[in-house]
Structures are given as C-alpha cells and as structure tokens.
Design a protein around this motif. Structure first.
Motif, mmCIF file in Angstrom:
data_model
loop_
_atom_site.group_PDB
_atom_site.id
_atom_site.type_symbol
_atom_site.label_atom_id
_atom_site.label_comp_id
_atom_site.label_asym_id
_atom_site.label_seq_id
_atom_site.Cartn_x
_atom_site.Cartn_y
_atom_site.Cartn_z
ATOM 1 N N HIS A 68 47.995 32.883 31.174
ATOM 2 C CA HIS A 68 48.362 31.506 30.876
ATOM 3 C C HIS A 68 47.108 30.644 30.813
ATOM 4 O O HIS A 68 45.998 31.119 30.991
ATOM 5 C CB HIS A 68 49.335 30.991 31.933
ATOM 6 N N GLN A 79 44.107 28.303 31.708
ATOM 7 C CA GLN A 79 43.291 28.212 32.917
ATOM 8 C C GLN A 79 43.025 26.753 33.266
ATOM 9 O O GLN A 79 42.304 26.470 34.191
ATOM 10 C CB GLN A 79 41.981 29.001 32.756
ATOM 11 N N SER A 91 49.422 26.107 36.039
ATOM 12 C CA SER A 91 48.839 27.449 36.132
ATOM 13 C C SER A 91 48.030 27.615 37.412
ATOM 14 O O SER A 91 48.131 28.626 38.105
ATOM 15 C CB SER A 91 47.855 27.676 34.973
ATOM 16 N N HIS A 138 50.218 27.729 40.425
ATOM 17 C CA HIS A 138 50.878 29.028 40.587
ATOM 18 C C HIS A 138 49.918 30.038 41.220
ATOM 19 O O HIS A 138 50.284 30.776 42.137
ATOM 20 C CB HIS A 138 51.387 29.562 39.242
ATOM 21 N N SER A 155 46.264 32.971 36.119
ATOM 22 C CA SER A 155 47.417 32.423 36.810
ATOM 23 C C SER A 155 48.325 33.509 37.394
ATOM 24 O O SER A 155 48.744 33.435 38.529
ATOM 25 C CB SER A 155 48.218 31.498 35.869
ATOM 26 N N THR A 156 48.617 34.548 36.615
ATOM 27 C CA THR A 156 49.525 35.597 37.073
ATOM 28 C C THR A 156 48.778 36.803 37.652
ATOM 29 O O THR A 156 49.415 37.771 38.082
ATOM 30 C CB THR A 156 50.365 36.122 35.890
#
Lengths: 392, 455
Positions: free
Chosen positions: B33, B35, B40, B43, B406-407
């Motif tokens: 996602h 930056q 983001s 998360h 993010s993930t």
C-alpha cells in the motif's frame, strides 16, 4: 440585517489567555504535558462545532529578571512543539481544523514544509499553519547561530522580509511534487513520474533551497497559512502571502475599519480573498455580574500588561453571559468579518462556556451555520484546492 | 543428583522498520500500500504493536535521490517529517516505541531536542532517536547551513549535539509536582548554558523532563569512529551485519570496545536491519525469496543501481546478463552516490570483485549487495533462527522490515511472534511503562562521562 455565516476559531493557549488563568486552572501541573489533556480540549472544541483551533507557541520561556521571585504557575507554562501537538490530536478528532503556530525565524524552511505537510496527511486535510516571526533575542541565543544584535527593534523589517522568503519557499516546496507524481507503473518499473517533481530554486539573502521536497503533495495541496496582523503594512503582507489573517480590532466599530483596511490592502491580490478573523478574549458566565467580577479578580492578581511582553497585540475582551456576547458579536459580524478567533480568558471555564453556551446562542441568532459538513480546512474556509504552480 | 533448570534463553529485541524510500519494498506487489497515507502507517505501527515489537522506526533522507539528470524513479519514495508523523502515531498506539531518524547535521539541537521531548511527553515515554550525521554530501542544498561537513566534523558536531540535548532534557527539576510552581530559591526551570567548540547556547528550555528523561538513542555508524561514537553515546546500534557470521564478529568487536571504554556491554544493544521470507517449507521459502527479490529489484532498478555505482549509462545492457566491466573506479558514482558512508570508488571495486567471484548477472549482483533476506523458512524455523542468532550473540535482536508496505509484518505477527513467545525468548505482553523499560535498558542511557570526551 443579513451577514454571511461566521467561522469560529478557538485559540488554545495553556491555562488561558489571561495572565492569571493558571491560578484558577484546576488542571494538575503534570496534565499540561499529557496528550489526553490537549485531546480533551480539542474534543470539546470539536463537539462545539468550532471550525478550527490554533495552538499558540513560542520557542523559549521568557527570561526571569535577575533576583525576581519564581512566578507561581511557572511549571505549567512550558510548551510543546505545536505542529507535533496538532499531529497527535489529529487522529483523535474528525473534522476540526488544526492550525499550529511555528516560527519562521530560526527554523529550517525545508523542515517546516515537510512538518506541516505531514500534519496535513495525518489529519487527512485539516492542517493549517500560523506563521510567526521571532523578534526575541532570547530565542536567538537558544540557537546560537545568529547574533542577538540582528533582533534589535530596528531590524524588524528585515525579519519580516525573511519571513516572506520562508513562506514563499514553503509554498513552493508544497507544490514541488505535482499531484499524481506517484504512478506505480508496473510495466515500465517506474514508481514515480520524474517529470512531475520540480526544483524550487529558492534564492534569498538568508538561504537557498534547491528542492524538491521529500514529501509528496499533501491532501490540501497548500494547507492554509495564517498570519497575525495589526497594522496596514502587516495587512499588505498578509494580502500577499496568507490565506487567513487574524486581526485585533478594539471593538465592533473598529472592526469595520479594520476590515476596510484589509480589503484595501488586497488590491493586488490574485485568487480568493483573504479570510479575516478578529481576535477576541472572552470571559463568560451564566451570570453577567459574576463574569465581570471574575475578570476584576483576575486583573487584581495579574493585570494584563498594556503591551504584552511577547510582542502579541492586546486584544479586545468581551465579558458577560453567552446571550450578551451573542448580541455584541452580531455587531462584530456586521463589520464584514469572515470569522472570529475566541481566546478563552481561562481555558477550563471559558472553553466549555464557548462551546456549550455561546455557540448555541450564535446559532440561534443565525450568525453561524448549523453544521459544517466540510472535509478539509480549505473547504471549511471556502477555499478551492489549488493545482501545483509547477503543473504543466 | 540435582538438575538445574535450563538457563532461560536470551530475550530477543525487535524493531519494525517502515521504509519511505527503499529497494526493500516490492511496490509492484498488490499487497503493497501507500507509504505516505496515514492509514497505511497507522496499520503498520498497530500491527507491530499487536506483535509486541519494541519499537517502530522511520528512516530519513533530506534530498530526493537523483539519477542521470532526473529524479530516481524506480523505487518507492516520498516520506514524512519523522517527529511529526510519530506524534500522530503516539495517539493511536499505547506501548510501542516510536523512533525517528533525524540528522544532527541539518537540525539545530534546541529545536530537535524540543521535538524529541515533545514526542516523549505525548507518547508517555516511548520516543527514540536514531542519530544520523547525513553522509550524503548533497543534502546541504536544501538547508540554511548549506555546504557539507567532513566525516570528523560531522561526528564532532553529533557528539556535542547529543550533549546539548541532554543538557536541555535535564534543565527542569526532576519533579515539578502538581502545585503552584518552583519553590523560593529553586533554580529557574529550563535555564541552561552550553558551550563547546560547535555550540555556544543559553536560554530556557520550554519543557519539563519527559517520562524517559532521555529518549532511546540509536546510531548506525559502522566505521571505527562510528562504533566509538555509538559506544560513547547511544543505547542501540542499528547495524548492517545481519548475516550470522559477520554479526558475531561485529557483536564481539562492539562489546569489547564497550568494555574497554568502561561501559557495561549489556547496556548497548546491537540490532541488525533484516528481512524475512516465510513459506510452507524451507524450500518453499527459498523459492519465494527468489521471487520476492526479483520483485524488489526490478529489471529497471537493477540497471539503475549498477549505473549509479559504475558511473555510466548501462541502459543497453540486459539486467539478467553478465555484469559489464567496471573500467574506471574513479568515475564511479553519480551525484556523489554513497553506500554505508563508503566512498563511491571503494563501493564499485567491492561490487566488481563480488560479481566476479560469484559469476553474478547484473540483477543477481544488485540483489546480493542490496537485500538482506536473513531469515527464511516456516514460521517455526524463522522463530528458531532468530532465537538462535540472539542466543549465539550474532545480535541482541533485529529491526525487521517486511517486503510490502504497511502489510509487511502482518503474517510475521500472526505466525512467527507466537513461536518466539512459545520458546520463551519474546515477551507475551509489554511489561514496562516506557520504551527503555521494555527493552531493559538503564533509565538514563550511558553515564555522563564518555560522550563529553568527544569534545
């Protein structure tokens, strides 16, 4: 009489604007340095449909005169970096504009530009910036970079010219990434469209900045910039550089004169008109006599100096019940102001009196709109989102 | 016969890196996602906190990277002002440390010390500062100071910068109570004077002591000067030696230097920056590592990175073909490109040697010198690798960066953290009130004597 709806700002300034405010502030000293205290104040303002809050700031504490006794309350006079404070409040609020004070004098224009842009990202478009000039040699000694002599009163104009250069640099840096510069083009392996980043090429007597920024263009593109102005020259400056100006009329009659002077200063201005907010101190109580008595008691303890030591303008003070003030403020509104910035005399008493007492009265009088559905601060001020000056 | 209980294994310290500009992010992956959007970043920080990470860390650069007359366009780029975005994160997290990377060359101590104090107050004791001296000589073009400081001057300034900051952080009484203010005869809160070769400052600092008193201090210097500066000054070395063998050598060197300097070696922690790749088996993870590496180092990025070091246009080369000869090391490096503070020519010669030794293609070389997929395997295998590396003194822990923005830590937090907890090498919950307490560091950082020496 129909005046356009007023916008309301509240100035958050520690225990309050009045110098005796700390004496009656029930906040334990340590709470002044906790986020939850500030978040509660911002939440109160937001519940009261205030359009924006400003966060006062100054770089250093005033020097204590030699031999002077410790001022009581001194421990609650410390200050956070206001941009960071606003950023911490941002995720805890939903709609209110957040306008921190930051000085242009000793700071780096590059860092200022990225810090306010970051606030705009964190608040998803609710950031503004109240730009101030530091004229206090004590500030210079904390930075150790410029001789105190540069801050003698006769150099005031140069400091203001420098401020203009900083504001111009910050605005260019905010535009230095066009919208849509991030393209994520998988086919060509390009994350960025390099042609949509631009050098800012700022050259001034005080600094030069090549650019571009390291921060992409923020949600508002150009977060609104506010200046405090109290004389025709300052109105001119605001007309050239700012989106929003805080003025200090003595009363409603003077307000009309100030508005006329600010309008006159805008003859060369392109783009939307400068938004003019009048600064006012308020002392509120359900009982008019008690409001007066409180101000008298506070003045007996610590009278506000005729000219405040930190260079701020003395402000008109309105005292009375919310209903009385709504009547008085209708006269101010008729002067053609875009908004009011209310400084609670004492934050603990007067902030809730504004949000719960005065705001409903102003609404009943039709001076403010029932709700403000705006998403960004620019929208709230009726300012369109500008395209980058560098966009082809 | 008595059986002594097994010695508890050494506890692992974990930081979560969040890059704003890096080849470590496979931005073409749909799971990557923005930056820059706050959602983001929020998360990522909240995921790291759910995984009980010690801290969340942002890097810094003060100039957009350039390449062949334009801006570098093949990696993620675009970042926030660290102290400001971390203040935002302070509001949406409760325990995790918040570490900004901020330059001691292109900031002034009074202002940055105030921002770090603000962050420590707002976060109730979770602020950290990764001190960089900004070795990229071109950053001056964006700052009042302009120009550039050479290596020795940057460290001299950094040492005094930290000394000023500590003076300011200590300038209010230890306890301001909840009362009326200073008692008669008490020193003026915030009054200070600091004078040394780099700074002559006095006035009043506007903030009381913050919950940690001193934010956690980190530093990444790798040169001998950098290592000594770190031992004199910081709590954590953010190291580049993620591989176990090199890690153990670096660890032993730093801890020995600490002892020689009279510092408790356990009071300085070493955390290499690393990545991990999870899979259903070791073999699966290896395959994924290969795929992810080719997402991270795209064909275009492989060429651009080599061009930066070789100092010439290589656009007609095949990224999956042989590495072209270096020709002239003196021509190496566009726009003063540096890596780890080394001179461009030295970087180029080292890369050329490595390519020849291993017979790398261009892309293989760039993957080799740029990425650090240190931990590979199933969640259980990765947990064991980390625990073992820390037990064998290759590190005190790691600053981990996922390969998607993010993930990137989602899966790690779900599957590896419980394995670390089960092995008893990682906290089940936060126990300290501050970042320092969670890491198990002394409340005040290194004692006051050594860093004054640098003056």
């Amino acid at each position: 009489m129909t005046a356009p709806a007023l916008r309301l700002a509240v100035a958050l300034d520690g225990p309050g604007r009045h110098p005796a405010a700390w004496r009656f502030d029930p906040t334990p000293t340590g709470e002044h340095y906790r986020l939850r205290h500030w978040a509660a104040l911002a939440a109160e303002a937001e519940r009261g449909a205030i359009d924006l809050v400003t966060f006062e700031d100054r770089l250093t504490l005033p020097p204590r005169p030699p031999g002077a006794a410790a001022p009581r309350g001194e421990h609650s006079t410390g200050r956070f970096d206001a941009v960071q404070l606003a950023a911490a409040i941002a995720p805890l609020t939903r709609s209110i504009g957040l306008v921190p004070t930051a000085t242009v004098t000793h700071t780096e224009p590059f860092h200022l530009s990225t810090a306010v842009a970051t606030l705009d990202f964190v608040s998803e478009g609710r950031a503004g910036w109240l730009a101030t000039v530091s004229t206090d040699p004590a500030d210079a000694r904390n930075f150790g970079r410029r001789p105190a002599a540069e801050f003698a009163p006769e150099h005031r104009t140069e400091l203001e010219q420098e401020s203009s250069a900083v504001i111009e640099a910050v605005r260019r840096l905010w535009d230095s990434w066009e919208d849509g510069a991030v393209i994520r083009d998988v086919a060509t392996g390009r994350y960025l469209d390099r042609d949509r980043l631009h050098r800012v090429n700022v050259e001034s007597r005080w600094f030069s900045i090549l650019g571009p920024s390291v921060t992409p263009r923020s949600p508002q593109g150009q977060p609104p910039i506010a200046l405090v102005a109290a004389d025709p020259e300052a109105y001119q400056r605001a007309a050239r550089e700012a989106d929003l100006v805080f003025v200090a009329p003595r009363d409603a009659v003077d307000a009309a004169a100030v508005v006329a002077a600010v309008r006159a200063a805008q003859s060369q201005r392109s783009g939307p008109a400068l938004r003019v907010f009048a600064d006012l101190v308020v002392f509120l109580d359900q009982d008019a006599g008690e409001a007066q008595a409180r101000l008298a008691r506070w003045n007996d303890l610590d009278a506000p100096p005729a000219s405040p030591p930190d260079g701020r303008e003395p402000l008109a003070t309105l005292v009375g019940t919310p209903k009385d003030l709504a009547v008085e403020l209708a006269e101010w509104a008729a002067a053609g102001l875009d908004g009011l910035r209310l400084h609670p005399g004492g934050t603990a008493a007067d902030l809730p009196a504004i949000t719960r007492g005065l705001v409903p009265q102003l609404r009943a009088a039709g001076l403010i709109e029932p709700t403000a559905p705006a998403r960004t601060l620019r929208e709230r001020l009726g300012l369109a989102r500008p395209v980058s000056r560098y966009a082809a | 016969m008595t059986i002594s209980p097994p010695r508890p294994r050494k506890q692992v310290i974990l930081g979560a890196g969040f890059p704003h500009a890096s080849p470590w992010i496979a931005w073409t992956d749909p799971a990557s996602h923005s930056q820059i959007d706050f959602s983001s970043i929020r998360h990522a920080a909240q995921t790291a906190e759910a995984g009980k990470f010690d801290f969340f860390m942002l890097a810094e650069a003060l100039r957009q990277r350039e390449h062949k007359g334009g801006f570098y366009d093949v990696e993620i780029t675009g970042r926030h002002h660290g102290p400001t975005v971390l203040a935002g994160l302070a509001a949406v997290t409760d325990h995790i440390g918040l570490v900004t990377t901020s330059s001691s060359t292109y900031n002034e101590p009074y202002e940055l010390a105030r921002q770090l104090s603000t962050l420590d107050h707002l976060s109730e004791g979770r602020a950290g500062w990764n001190i960089v001296t900004t070795s990229d000589p071109s950053s001056g073009v964006n700052f009042r100071r302009g120009g550039f400081l050479d290596h020795a001057d940057r460290y001299r300034r950094a040492a005094q910068f930290v000394a000023v900051a500590r003076t300011l952080w200590d300038s209010w009484p230890a306890d301001i109570g909840d009362g009326d203010g200073p008692a008669r005869g008490e020193p003026t809160p915030g009054a200070y004077h600091y004078r040394a070769s780099q700074f002559d400052l006095n006035g009043r600092f506007p903030l009381p002591r913050s919950p940690q008193r001193y934010p956690l201090l980190l530093q990444a210097g790798d040169s001998p000067d950098g290592r000594d500066f770190a031992i004199d000054t910081v709590d954590i070395i953010f190291s580049m030696h993620a591989e176990a063998h090199a890690g153990r050598r670096f660890y032993a060197d730093v801890k020995a230097r600490a002892v020689a300097a009279g510092r408790d070696p356990d009071s300085i922690k070493i955390l290499p920056g690393s990545q991990f790749i999870l899979g259903d088996s070791l073999e699966d993870a290896r395959e994924r590592s290969h795929e992810v590496a080719r997402q991270q180092i795209t064909a275009q990025n492989a060429i651009a990175r080599l061009e930066q070091v070789w100092g010439r246009d290589l656009s007609d080369h095949d990224p999956d073909g042989p590495v072209p000869p270096l020709h002239d090391p003196a021509a190496a490096g566009y726009a003063g490109y540096r890596e780890g503070g080394r001179e461009p020519a030295a970087v180029a010669v080292a890369w050329a040697r490595r390519a020849e030794q291993h017979g790398f293609t261009i892309r293989e070389l760039i993957i080799d010198v740029t990425l650090r997929h240190t931990f590979l395997g199933t969640p259980s295998q990765v947990a064991e690798q980390i625990a073992e590396a820390v037990a064998s003194e290759a590190a005190d822990g790691y600053v981990l960066t996922g390969h998607t923005t993010s993930t990137g830590l989602d899966e790690f937090v779900k599957s590896v953290i419980p394995q670390l907890q089960e092995r008893g090498v990682f906290r089940a919950d936060y126990t300290g009130a501050t970042l320092r307490e969670n890491i198990g560091l002394p409340a005040q950082g290194p004692a006051s004597a050594p860093w004054e020496r640098a003056q």
